[in-house]
Design a protein around this motif. Structure first.
Motif, PDB file in Angstrom:
ATOM      1  N   UNK A 114       0.613  -1.130   0.056  1.00  0.00           N
ATOM      2  CA  UNK A 114      -0.155   0.101   0.080  1.00  0.00           C
ATOM      3  C   UNK A 114       0.834   1.252  -0.028  1.00  0.00           C
ATOM      4  N   UNK A 115       0.440   2.327  -0.950  1.00  0.00           N
ATOM      5  CA  UNK A 115       1.192   3.590  -1.021  1.00  0.00           C
ATOM      6  C   UNK A 115       0.265   4.437  -0.198  1.00  0.00           C
ATOM      7  N   UNK A 116       0.891   5.507   0.123  1.00  0.00           N
ATOM      8  CA  UNK A 116       0.129   6.789   0.474  1.00  0.00           C
ATOM      9  C   UNK A 116       1.032   8.044   0.257  1.00  0.00           C
ATOM     10  N   UNK A 117       0.397   9.184   0.069  1.00  0.00           N
ATOM     11  CA  UNK A 117       0.994  10.468  -0.247  1.00  0.00           C
ATOM     12  C   UNK A 117       0.270  11.410   0.355  1.00  0.00           C
ATOM     13  N   UNK A 118       0.907  12.224   0.897  1.00  0.00           N
ATOM     14  CA  UNK A 118       0.359  13.499   1.494  1.00  0.00           C
ATOM     15  C   UNK A 118       1.066  14.714   1.621  1.00  0.00           C
ATOM     16  N   UNK A 119       0.393  15.768   1.007  1.00  0.00           N
ATOM     17  CA  UNK A 119       0.780  16.977   0.608  1.00  0.00           C
ATOM     18  C   UNK A 119       1.022  18.098   1.953  1.00  0.00           C
ATOM     19  N   UNK A 120       2.101  18.810   2.333  1.00  0.00           N
ATOM     20  CA  UNK A 120       2.136  19.570   3.346  1.00  0.00           C
ATOM     21  C   UNK A 120       1.257  20.849   3.029  1.00  0.00           C
ATOM     22  N   UNK A 121       0.731  21.296   3.635  1.00  0.00           N
ATOM     23  CA  UNK A 121      -0.367  22.415   3.494  1.00  0.00           C
ATOM     24  C   UNK A 121       0.368  23.809   4.005  1.00  0.00           C
ATOM     25  N   UNK A 122       0.115  24.920   3.027  1.00  0.00           N
ATOM     26  CA  UNK A 122       0.956  26.320   3.455  1.00  0.00           C
ATOM     27  C   UNK A 122       1.034  26.443   4.823  1.00  0.00           C
ATOM     28  N   UNK A 123       2.004  27.055   5.319  1.00  0.00           N
ATOM     29  CA  UNK A 123       2.161  27.630   6.842  1.00  0.00           C
ATOM     30  C   UNK A 123       1.394  28.877   6.775  1.00  0.00           C
ATOM     31  N   UNK A 124       0.836  28.945   7.867  1.00  0.00           N
ATOM     32  CA  UNK A 124       0.187  30.148   8.485  1.00  0.00           C
ATOM     33  C   UNK A 124      -0.442  30.804   7.465  1.00  0.00           C
TER      34      UNK A 124
END
Ligand SMILES: C[S@@+](CC[C@H](N)C(=O)[O-])C[C@H]1O[C@@H](n2cnc3c(N)ncnc32)[C@H](O)[C@@H]1O
Length: 225
Positions: A215-225
């Motif tokens: 199983x693969x997963x991928x998550x994007x870091x949301x913009x800071x503040x």
């Protein structure tokens, strides 16, 4: 280590291995001792960090395939790092460096905040016995460490052959308000498609041979503040 690995350690460390200022433990990173990736690689380029790179099969292949990207392998297993240097040398790879250190401390101290484009954790130790689950790397404490090192919009890629660890990874990252899933679920409606940049490693082969699904997963870091 084998004789070849000992020789690789002596002869190739100067070229590939980042010097690290230690805290108490031999694989620790002294808080406040940060590296400048631009100075390390001698250029400004996208940076991919692989945590627990093992023998280095995935990262050496990726570095060879993408010379315009810089790669950093983070591993505590010295023989694996020696193997990685041997293979990198044979492949003539110049855009790869290695660090012998505990990954959470690399993310917290060694790498500048927001300096990494992608962080890969492929087949982390599963610690599949219930009494050992708490040793797993992908746990709530890991989230702020990865979020610190990744740039805004940077991506965390994960893969595992242990279903319950995949479920834990998904729970941990879904609960994290600094990350958003970065895939169109297409595997049982719940998982990312296999990451095209992920080379088959011995660990994946072993999991498949034992009948486990990957199983693969991928998550994007949301913009800071
Ligand atoms: C199961 S192996 C997978 C290796 C590789 N990703 C692959 O697919 O072949 C997990 C690796 O993570 C490394 N590792 C475990 N904990 C670590 C930590 N805290 N920091 C750095 N590496 C770690 C282990 O030494 C081991 O080589």
């Amino acid at each position: 280590m084998s004789d070849a690995q000992d020789r690789a350690w002596e002869e190739l460390s100067g070229r590939y291995l980042l010097p690290v200022e230690r805290d108490a433990a031999s694989t620790s990173v002294l808080p406040g001792s940060t590296v400048d990736p631009g100075a390390v690689f001698g250029r400004v380029a996208p940076l991919v960090v692989e945590i627990g790179s093992g023998q280095g099969h995935a990262i050496v292949h990726a570095a060879g395939a993408q010379p315009e990207v810089d790669f950093l392998a983070v591993e505590v297993f010295r023989a694996g790092l020696a193997r990685t240097m041997l293979d990198a040398d044979r492949a003539g790879v110049h855009n790869l460096r290695l660090v012998e250190a505990n990954a959470p401390e690399v993310l917290e101290h060694l790498l500048p905040e927001g300096s990494v484009d992608e962080i890969w954790v492929f087949f982390p130790d599963p610690w599949h016995k219930a009494k050992h689950n708490k040793r797993r790397l992908i746990a709530p404490a890991f989230v702020p460490q990865v979020a610190r090192a990744l740039r805004d919009g940077g991506v965390l890629r994960l893969a595992t052959d242990w279903e319950d660890y995949a479920l834990q990874m998904r729970d941990v990252l879904s609960d994290a308000d600094v990350f958003a899933a970065d895939f169109e679920p297409d595997f049982e409606g719940e998982w990312a498609p296999r990451f095209a940049g992920r080379t088959m490693t011995a660990f994946e082969r072993k999991g498949l041979a034992k009948g486990r699904e990957i199983r693969d997963l991928a998550y994007r870091r949301l913009p800071r503040g």
